[in-house]
Design a protein around this motif. Structure first.
Motif, PDB file in Angstrom:
ATOM      1  N   SER A   2       6.849  -4.373 -14.119  1.00  0.00           N
ATOM      2  CA  SER A   2       5.630  -4.636 -13.374  1.00  0.00           C
ATOM      3  C   SER A   2       4.824  -3.348 -13.296  1.00  0.00           C
ATOM      4  CB  SER A   2       6.003  -5.124 -11.976  1.00  0.00           C
ATOM      5  OG  SER A   2       4.859  -5.266 -11.194  1.00  0.00           O
ATOM      6  N   LEU A   3       3.625  -3.328 -13.879  1.00  0.00           N
ATOM      7  CA  LEU A   3       2.784  -2.134 -13.859  1.00  0.00           C
ATOM      8  C   LEU A   3       2.300  -1.903 -12.434  1.00  0.00           C
ATOM      9  CD1 LEU A   3       1.482   0.110 -15.498  1.00  0.00           C
ATOM     10  CD2 LEU A   3      -0.456  -1.412 -15.896  1.00  0.00           C
ATOM     11  N   THR A   4       2.677  -0.752 -11.885  1.00  0.00           N
ATOM     12  CA  THR A   4       2.414  -0.439 -10.486  1.00  0.00           C
ATOM     13  C   THR A   4       1.781   0.939 -10.378  1.00  0.00           C
ATOM     14  OG1 THR A   4       4.349  -1.741  -9.853  1.00  0.00           O
ATOM     15  CG2 THR A   4       3.526  -0.171  -8.224  1.00  0.00           C
ATOM     16  N   PRO A   5       0.706   1.096  -9.598  1.00  0.00           N
ATOM     17  CA  PRO A   5       0.113   2.416  -9.391  1.00  0.00           C
ATOM     18  C   PRO A   5       0.751   3.140  -8.204  1.00  0.00           C
ATOM     19  CG  PRO A   5      -1.289   0.769  -8.407  1.00  0.00           C
ATOM     20  CD  PRO A   5      -0.125   0.030  -9.052  1.00  0.00           C
ATOM     21  N   SER A   6       0.580   4.465  -8.182  1.00  0.00           N
ATOM     22  CA  SER A   6       0.971   5.262  -7.011  1.00  0.00           C
ATOM     23  C   SER A   6       0.208   4.774  -5.788  1.00  0.00           C
ATOM     24  CB  SER A   6       0.602   6.739  -7.210  1.00  0.00           C
ATOM     25  OG  SER A   6       1.243   7.300  -8.293  1.00  0.00           O
ATOM     26  N   LYS A   7       0.791   4.989  -4.613  1.00  0.00           N
ATOM     27  CA  LYS A   7       0.113   4.613  -3.369  1.00  0.00           C
ATOM     28  C   LYS A   7      -0.796   5.732  -2.861  1.00  0.00           C
ATOM     29  CE  LYS A   7       3.379   1.219  -1.674  1.00  0.00           C
ATOM     30  NZ  LYS A   7       4.277   0.876  -0.578  1.00  0.00           N
ATOM     31  N   ASP A 118       6.442   7.394   0.351  1.00  0.00           N
ATOM     32  CA  ASP A 118       5.600   6.252   0.012  1.00  0.00           C
ATOM     33  C   ASP A 118       5.508   6.091  -1.507  1.00  0.00           C
ATOM     34  OD1 ASP A 118       4.229   4.003   0.812  1.00  0.00           O
ATOM     35  OD2 ASP A 118       2.299   5.013   1.000  1.00  0.00           O
ATOM     36  N   ALA A 119       6.629   6.371  -2.183  1.00  0.00           N
ATOM     37  CA  ALA A 119       6.700   6.241  -3.637  1.00  0.00           C
ATOM     38  C   ALA A 119       6.612   4.771  -4.010  1.00  0.00           C
ATOM     39  CB  ALA A 119       7.997   6.851  -4.166  1.00  0.00           C
ATOM     40  N   ALA A 120       5.962   4.503  -5.139  1.00  0.00           N
ATOM     41  CA  ALA A 120       5.768   3.115  -5.548  1.00  0.00           C
ATOM     42  C   ALA A 120       6.222   2.845  -6.971  1.00  0.00           C
ATOM     43  CB  ALA A 120       4.295   2.736  -5.416  1.00  0.00           C
ATOM     44  N   CYS A 121       6.154   3.864  -7.825  1.00  0.00           N
ATOM     45  CA  CYS A 121       6.395   3.622  -9.244  1.00  0.00           C
ATOM     46  C   CYS A 121       7.191   4.763  -9.866  1.00  0.00           C
ATOM     47  CB  CYS A 121       5.072   3.442  -9.984  1.00  0.00           C
ATOM     48  SG  CYS A 121       3.986   4.884  -9.962  1.00  0.00           S
ATOM     49  N   THR A 122       7.605   4.518 -11.100  1.00  0.00           N
ATOM     50  CA  THR A 122       8.254   5.561 -11.889  1.00  0.00           C
ATOM     51  C   THR A 122       7.484   5.692 -13.197  1.00  0.00           C
ATOM     52  OG1 THR A 122       9.837   3.982 -12.857  1.00  0.00           O
ATOM     53  CG2 THR A 122      10.529   5.168 -10.871  1.00  0.00           C
ATOM     54  N   PRO A 123       7.046   6.903 -13.528  1.00  0.00           N
ATOM     55  CA  PRO A 123       7.162   8.130 -12.742  1.00  0.00           C
ATOM     56  C   PRO A 123       6.081   8.204 -11.656  1.00  0.00           C
ATOM     57  CG  PRO A 123       6.023   8.617 -14.786  1.00  0.00           C
ATOM     58  CD  PRO A 123       6.399   7.154 -14.834  1.00  0.00           C
ATOM     59  N   ASP A 124       6.401   8.886 -10.584  1.00  0.00           N
ATOM     60  CA  ASP A 124       5.475   9.153  -9.485  1.00  0.00           C
ATOM     61  C   ASP A 124       5.619  10.637  -9.161  1.00  0.00           C
ATOM     62  OD1 ASP A 124       3.516   8.297  -7.724  1.00  0.00           O
ATOM     63  OD2 ASP A 124       4.813   6.927  -6.612  1.00  0.00           O
ATOM     64  N   TYR A 136      -1.213  17.479  -4.583  1.00  0.00           N
ATOM     65  CA  TYR A 136      -1.465  16.603  -5.724  1.00  0.00           C
ATOM     66  C   TYR A 136      -0.464  15.467  -5.703  1.00  0.00           C
ATOM     67  CZ  TYR A 136      -2.158  14.809 -10.422  1.00  0.00           C
ATOM     68  OH  TYR A 136      -2.416  13.977 -11.486  1.00  0.00           O
ATOM     69  N   ARG A 137      -0.960  14.274  -5.959  1.00  0.00           N
ATOM     70  CA  ARG A 137      -0.123  13.113  -6.210  1.00  0.00           C
ATOM     71  C   ARG A 137      -0.897  12.282  -7.206  1.00  0.00           C
ATOM     72  NH1 ARG A 137      -4.608  12.159  -4.300  1.00  0.00           N
ATOM     73  NH2 ARG A 137      -4.993  11.047  -2.361  1.00  0.00           N
ATOM     74  N   GLY A 138      -0.228  11.960  -8.269  1.00  0.00           N
ATOM     75  CA  GLY A 138      -0.941  11.200  -9.280  1.00  0.00           C
ATOM     76  C   GLY A 138      -0.267  11.249 -10.628  1.00  0.00           C
ATOM     77  N   LYS A 174      -6.197  10.754 -10.117  1.00  0.00           N
ATOM     78  CA  LYS A 174      -5.845   9.440 -10.652  1.00  0.00           C
ATOM     79  C   LYS A 174      -4.398   9.115 -10.310  1.00  0.00           C
ATOM     80  CE  LYS A 174      -8.818   9.756 -14.712  1.00  0.00           C
ATOM     81  NZ  LYS A 174      -8.795   9.808 -16.194  1.00  0.00           N
ATOM     82  N   PRO A 175      -4.130   7.896  -9.854  1.00  0.00           N
ATOM     83  CA  PRO A 175      -2.748   7.528  -9.549  1.00  0.00           C
ATOM     84  C   PRO A 175      -1.897   7.461 -10.806  1.00  0.00           C
ATOM     85  CG  PRO A 175      -4.181   5.622  -9.354  1.00  0.00           C
ATOM     86  CD  PRO A 175      -5.059   6.807  -9.613  1.00  0.00           C
TER      87      PRO A 175
END
Length: 184
Positions: A2-7, A118-124, A136-138, A174-175
């Motif tokens: 499931s394609l998921t973006p960072s929060k 609040d991690a949502a995806c790999t890699p994050d 930085y988060r993205g 960008k997430p």
């Protein structure tokens, strides 16, 4: 998959502490153990995600390039290993050897650390400055499996350079995109 973006955890957030076992060291690590003099990169990843596999060589290169410049690096897997046994600590140890990972790769069995970040995806990717504040988060870069962009690590490298050389970092980031964390 499931394609998921960072929060996109708010910038300035203080790094959550943790104590987790490493798959590639016979030790437990906390945030303080992983810190670098100038900053700390925390990566949520897993062994089987095609988005992680797509960028793992660049991630290892970034870790090797920047640890000598004062950036601490740590990776964390928070996936449910009952339903995804390929992400078990034993398989994590194999993954470390195969990809020549020389930074701690920790297992978050309770998934509490992923929730704290609040991690949502790999890699994050989460980059903290020397005061443990999120700057930085993205994404690593614009490359994704199957798209036309080459893997460069530009977004993350620019963020790390801003920490090392005390440069302004754009707050519009960008997430990351990848597989969702496999929650229990």
């Amino acid at each position: 998959m499931s394609l998921t973006p960072s929060k996109m955890l708010p910038l300035g957030t203080k790094a959550p502490d943790f104590i987790l076992p490493a798959s590639n060291f016979n030790l437990n690590f906390n945030f303080e153990d992983c810190k670098g003099e100038k900053g700390t990169l925390v990566i949520f990843m897993c062994n089987h995600c095609p988005f992680v596999l797509h960028v793992i060589d660049e991630v290892v290169m970034i870790a090797n390039d920047y640890r000598v410049q004062g950036i601490g690096v740590v990776a964390i897997s928070s996936n449910d290993i009952i339903n995804y046994p390929q992400d078990s600590p034993e398989k994590m140890a194999d993954f470390v050897l195969k990809h020549k990972i020389d930074f701690p790769y920790l297992y978050d069995e309770s998934q509490e650390v992923a929730k704290a970040f609040d991690a949502a995806c790999t890699p994050d990717f989460y980059l903290f400055d020397s005061q443990d504040k999120l700057i930085y988060r993205g994404q690593l870069d614009d490359s994704r499996p199957g798209n036309e962009f080459s893997i460069s690590g530009n977004d993350l490298r620019n963020a790390i350079d801003s920490v090392i050389y005390n440069r302004h970092l754009n707050e519009i980031q960008k997430p990351s995109m990848g597989c969702n964390i496999k929650w229990k």
